[in-house]
Design a protein around this motif. Sequence first.
Motif, short mmCIF file in Angstrom:
data_model
loop_
_atom_site.label_atom_id
_atom_site.label_comp_id
_atom_site.label_asym_id
_atom_site.label_seq_id
_atom_site.Cartn_x
_atom_site.Cartn_y
_atom_site.Cartn_z
N LYS A 152 -12.23 26.14 -13.01
CA LYS A 152 -11.82 25.71 -11.67
C LYS A 152 -12.61 24.52 -11.15
O LYS A 152 -12.09 23.73 -10.36
N ASN A 204 -5.03 27.32 -8.19
CA ASN A 204 -5.46 27.41 -9.60
C ASN A 204 -4.45 28.24 -10.38
O ASN A 204 -4.32 29.45 -10.16
N TYR A 261 -4.44 29.39 -13.29
CA TYR A 261 -4.98 30.49 -14.11
C TYR A 261 -5.28 31.74 -13.27
O TYR A 261 -5.56 32.80 -13.84
N ASP A 262 -5.22 31.65 -11.93
CA ASP A 262 -5.37 32.83 -11.09
C ASP A 262 -4.07 33.60 -10.95
O ASP A 262 -4.04 34.70 -10.41
N ASP A 322 -0.17 35.22 -11.98
CA ASP A 322 0.49 36.01 -13.02
C ASP A 322 1.94 35.51 -13.16
O ASP A 322 2.76 35.72 -12.26
N ASP A 377 4.41 35.50 -9.36
CA ASP A 377 3.50 34.73 -8.50
C ASP A 377 3.95 33.28 -8.26
O ASP A 377 3.47 32.65 -7.32
#
Length: 174
Positions: free
Chosen positions: A12, A38, A40-41, A43, A69
């Motif tokens: 991040k 971000n 990668y946070d 789903d 998400d």
Amino acid sequence: MKVIALNGSPRKNFNTGTLLKKALEGAESEGADTELINLYDLDYKGCNSCFLCKTKDNKSYGMCAVNDDLKEVINKIEESDAVILGSPIYLGSVTGEMRSFMERLIYPYLTYNNPPRSLFPKKISTGYIYTMNITEEQLEGSGYELLFKTNEYYLKTIFGHAESLFSFNTFLIW
Ligand SMILES: Cc1cc2nc3c(=O)[nH]c(=O)nc-3n(C[C@H](O)[C@H](O)[C@H](O)COP(=O)(O)O)c2cc1C
């Protein structure tokens, strides 16, 4: 004015995240509201090829029917005035998460009519920040330019305006 940045790096606060934050700071200094997301946070997966976004009598025509998400993220982008994507180069492309995000963001708005090719409700500005370990001198012959051009083409076609920024020879660790 609302500006949203999407970080496609798993790290991040490294190269890509730092440049995205700087870009948002610039937008804030001009009075914009900003948000950094971000990837990668979140789903989500890439496009599952259901084609509901392309089925004209379906309520999901022109929008992604998948409820995960990314739904909220895509809604926010529809309400924004500018979007900045950022990704490290992994094995000659953007990261897997960024690629999956782009499939879900771009494909539902893309029509096969010529013109108009976009179902996105308005024109907004987009930017793409790429970070990579090769030097600027190594870019020629790397094949990356085709990737950058292709992404710019799709962003311009769907959203109206696209610019790219490249950061070379980035830090791997610190
Ligand atoms: C799995 C992986 C693959 C990579 N592949 C490339 C590559 O093909 N070309 C390149 O120039 N750099 C490559 N890199 C380096 C990253 O693009 C570079 O360090 C980038 O700035 C990292 O971004 P970050 O600091 O925001 O995570 C790779 C790094 C990783 C972890």
